[in-house]
Enzyme design. Structure first.
Site, PDB file in Angstrom:
ATOM      1  N   HIS A 137       2.561   3.449  13.117  1.00 28.75           N
ATOM      2  CA  HIS A 137       1.619   4.457  13.131  1.00 28.75           C
ATOM      3  C   HIS A 137       1.847   5.549  13.808  1.00 28.75           C
ATOM      4  O   HIS A 137       1.076   6.319  14.412  1.00 28.75           O
ATOM      5  CB  HIS A 137       0.076   3.805  13.586  1.00 28.75           C
TER       6      HIS A 137
ATOM      7  N   GLU B  16      -5.363   2.080   1.992  1.00 26.93           N
ATOM      8  CA  GLU B  16      -5.413   0.813   2.938  1.00 26.93           C
ATOM      9  C   GLU B  16      -5.667   1.149   4.457  1.00 26.93           C
ATOM     10  O   GLU B  16      -6.281   0.345   5.184  1.00 26.93           O
ATOM     11  CB  GLU B  16      -3.773   0.224   2.861  1.00 26.93           C
TER      12      GLU B  16
ATOM     13  N   HIS C 228       0.967  -1.308   0.144  1.00 29.11           N
ATOM     14  CA  HIS C 228       0.016   0.028   0.050  1.00 29.11           C
ATOM     15  C   HIS C 228       0.753   1.357   0.151  1.00 29.11           C
ATOM     16  O   HIS C 228       1.853   1.246   0.617  1.00 29.11           O
ATOM     17  CB  HIS C 228      -0.961   0.043   1.191  1.00 29.11           C
TER      18      HIS C 228
ATOM     19  N   ASP D 168       5.626   1.219   7.365  1.00 27.94           N
ATOM     20  CA  ASP D 168       4.535   0.915   6.990  1.00 27.94           C
ATOM     21  C   ASP D 168       3.646   1.898   5.920  1.00 27.94           C
ATOM     22  O   ASP D 168       3.413   3.209   6.568  1.00 27.94           O
ATOM     23  CB  ASP D 168       3.585   0.951   8.182  1.00 27.94           C
TER      24      ASP D 168
HETATM   25 ZN   LIG Z   1       0.499  -1.061   6.543  1.00 27.25          ZN
END
Ligand SMILES: [Zn+2]
Ligand SMILES: *[C@@H]1O[C@H](CO)[C@@H](O)[C@H](O)[C@H]1NC(C)=O
Ligand SMILES: *[C@@H]1O[C@H](CO)[C@@H](O)[C@H](O)[C@H]1NC(C)=O
Ligand SMILES: *[C@@H]1O[C@H](CO)[C@@H](O)[C@H](O)[C@H]1NC(C)=O
Ligand SMILES: *[C@@H]1O[C@H](CO)[C@@H](O)[C@H](O)[C@H]1NC(C)=O
Ligand SMILES: *[C@@H]1O[C@H](CO)[C@@H](O)[C@H](O)[C@H]1NC(C)=O
Ligand SMILES: *[C@@H]1O[C@H](CO)[C@@H](O)[C@H](O)[C@H]1NC(C)=O
Ligand SMILES: *[C@@H]1O[C@H](CO)[C@@H](O)[C@H](O)[C@H]1NC(C)=O
Ligand SMILES: *[C@@H]1O[C@H](CO)[C@@H](O)[C@H](O)[C@H]1NC(C)=O
Length: 513
Positions: free
Chosen positions: A436, A309, A265, A277
């Site tokens: 995150h 995503e 993604h 990420d």
């Molecule tokens: Zn991810």
């Protein structure tokens, strides 16, 4: 055994082709034969890091240092992927554009209750607003309009978590005239969650935050004793309709009715630049696409760089749901790479056969898991199964009964003692401490894991682009059962730990109730 080059030349010579298409076929056929070793040799830590730096630069070039969908840093990512792929003159490259409602930014400016700064969470899709008014407890669990007393009008509704969606509570409080809503936990501690994508038929969302059950108990006690508790809720969010795109690249060459698809993604969360990420999967897959363009393929390969995503697998779902039936059945398998360079990594392989987590994929998923396990074994490193929950972009492919597999080096779950023995690193510390978060930047990469996983992608692409021998035929029945399982998994607050097995997955979607 005849080489692929001879087969391809024979096909070109015997086809009734125009001179132009004959030339094109000969040009492609002239490319060297693809092998796993050849493709792996193109993957270098230096190129991976350079690609990651590019993504970091896109985030750094704009305020908020992010590549969340709707941000300029994400658009730069999309256009860069497109131009890198087009420059190879080997793929048909398209942008698949769709729209969605997203909370592109959100922050708590202040939550002050009874004169004290209070720890609170911002519910995703909350409205913006600044309110100071008394707390008014709501009856029951706030799932019915009749639970909201007249006194909530103009005030702050105090609602228990439980039984129905957070979004319903916020909307019902809004319809009853409340100015803001606080949802308190029904178990120890606080929580984060999402109201769900608006709109809801029950009404518009209020500025909505979460607090712990312990804090709420003290306010409820005081209020039942006759006290008035004032609350200030001041939050700023931007929720907007956004247009975004998947980047798709399919080899011109190869058997399109026996295609391999793979992807990563392109978007990050709002909190940071998302370099692990999923910058790591994005760049790893892109480097393999670049390397592949030097070779002849027998089977076509589609590379997908999915958008949104992080908002709930929206780009990959859009892709799968809009595949014509005759094309969906041509995809033999899908490979997903979401977080492949976590700083405190494990070499996680999706548990396609379900022997570790009791959730298996369509026929073929077992073969993919075995392929990657064998890859790591040959490389002389350990690997561990990781739950096959459908919580990243392979989920929609599973729903279409397309076999899937992939790699994952870990997110917020803490490394176990046994994983420390297997992979080094530090037990008791998250596999990615910057999951995150703002610190998911260029320094948040383990280059050993990054390079070896990217070579694993190369090996898998080389193998399946050459032959599907030993791989089961596609079952083209669409499954509805799995999406139920997936929804249940999504609602689970914490990933499961299965003995020594590695729990968790790339994304733990926020609870919605
Ligand atoms: Zn991810
Ligand atoms: C990003 O691209 C989309 C689609 O082209 C566009 O609607 C949006 O305005 C762009 N956003 C920014 C911040 O450039
Ligand atoms: C950065 O975040 C702030 C507040 O969260 C928001 O108002 C602003 O639009 C964002 N800037 C960009 C370029 O997205
Ligand atoms: C709350 O915290 C802010 C920032 O830390 C501070 O400026 C403010 O005075 C605090 N307010 C109260 C009531 O404690
Ligand atoms: C909620 O999210 C915030 C921001 O990501 C985080 O700091 C906080 O620890 C989370 N709270 C809980 C209870 O998970
Ligand atoms: C998004 O667009 C749809 C259709 O244009 C509209 O009904 C909806 O209110 C919009 N949502 C937001 C949050 O702007
Ligand atoms: C799938 O079917 C559509 C419409 O029937 C057709 O235009 C398209 O070329 C087909 N695709 C393939 C790969 O056969
Ligand atoms: C595995 O899942 C199936 C159904 O999803 C269930 O019937 C079975 O009891 C589970 N087995 C274990 C060992 O959990
Ligand atoms: C195909 O998939 C469906 C849905 O999962 C399943 O019920 C059926 O048994 C499968 N057929 C074969 C031949 O594997």
């Amino acid at each position: 055994m005849r080489s692929a080059i001879i087969v391809a030349l024979a096909a070109a010579a015997s086809a009734a082709s125009t001179p132009a298409s004959l030339l094109k076929r000969q040009y492609h056929a002239a490319k060297p034969r693809l092998t796993a070793d050849a493709l792996k040799a193109h993957i270098t830590a230096e190129n991976l890091l350079a690609g990651s730096q590019k993504l970091q630069d896109f985030a750094d070039a704009h305020p908020n240092n992010t590549r969340v969908i709707g941000s300029p840093g994400h658009n730069d990512t999309i256009y860069w992927l497109k131009s890198e792929l087009e420059a190879l003159d080997y793929y048909d490259v398209t942008l698949q554009t769709f729209s969605l409602v997203a909370m592109v930014s959100g922050q708590i400016n202040a939550v002050i209750i009874d004169g004290a700064n209070t720890t609170a969470g911002l519910l995703e899709y909350s409205a913006s607003g600044a309110v100071t008014a008394p707390l008014v407890p709501v009856a029951n669990l706030g799932c019915e309009a009749s639970d909201y007393p007249a006194e909530v009008a103009g005030n702050v509704a105090l609602i228990s978590r439980g039984s129905c969606e957070f979004g319903l509570k916020s909307a019902l409080a809004g319809s009853a005239g409340a100015a803001a809503a606080i949802i308190y936990n029904n178990a120890a501690g606080g929580f984060n969650g999402t109201l769900g994508v608006p709109p809801r038929p029950e009404g518009e969302y209020l500025p909505t935050v979460s607090i712990s059950s312990e804090l709420a108990a003290t306010y409820l006690d005081a209020i039942s004793g006759g006290a008035t508790i004032d609350a200030t809720i001041d939050v700023t969010t931007v929720v907007q309709n956004t247009s975004t795109s998947n980047v798709l690249a399919t080899t011109r060459m190869g058997d399109h009715s026996n295609r391999l698809a793979l992807g990563a993604h392109s978007d990050s969360v709002a909190a940071g630049p998302g370099i692990n990420d999923d910058g790591s999967g994005t760049v790893g897959v892109l480097e393999v696409a670049k390397a592949l363009s030097k070779y002849h393929v027998n089977n076509a390969v589609t590379f997908g760089f999915w958008s949104a995503e992080e908002e709930g697998l929206i780009g990959s779902t859009y892709y799968v749901e809009n595949l014509p039936a005759n094309e969906s059945s041509q995809i033999r398998a899908y490979l997903n790479f979401d977080m492949i360079a976590s700083p405190n990594y494990v070499f996680g392989v999706y548990d396609g056969d379900g022997d570790a987590f009791n959730i298996s994929g369509p026929s073929g998923s077992t073969q993919i898991e075995t392929f990657f396990e064998d890859f790591f074994e040959s490389a002389g490193v350990n690997s561990t199964p990781t739950a096959f929950t459908g919580r990243s972009d392979y989920g929609p492919f599973l729903t279409a009964n397309i076999p899937a597999g992939g790699l994952f080096t870990g997110a917020e779950v803490l490394k176990t003692e046994e994983e420390e023995e297997m992979f080094g690193g530090e037990a008791g510390v998250a596999l990615d401490i910057c999951y995150h978060a703002a610190c998911d930047d260029i320094t948040n990469l383990n280059m050993f894991a990054y390079e070896l996983n990217s070579k694993a992608i190369a090996a898998a692409v080389a193998t399946y682009a050459t032959s599907w021998e030993g791989f089961p035929a596609r079952n083209t029945t669409t499954v509805s059962r799995r999406s139920v399982v997936t929804d249940q998994m999504r609602k689970r607050k914490q990933p499961r730990h299965h003995g020594h097995r590695h729990g968790g997955c790339g994304h733990v979607p926020k609870a919605s109730q």
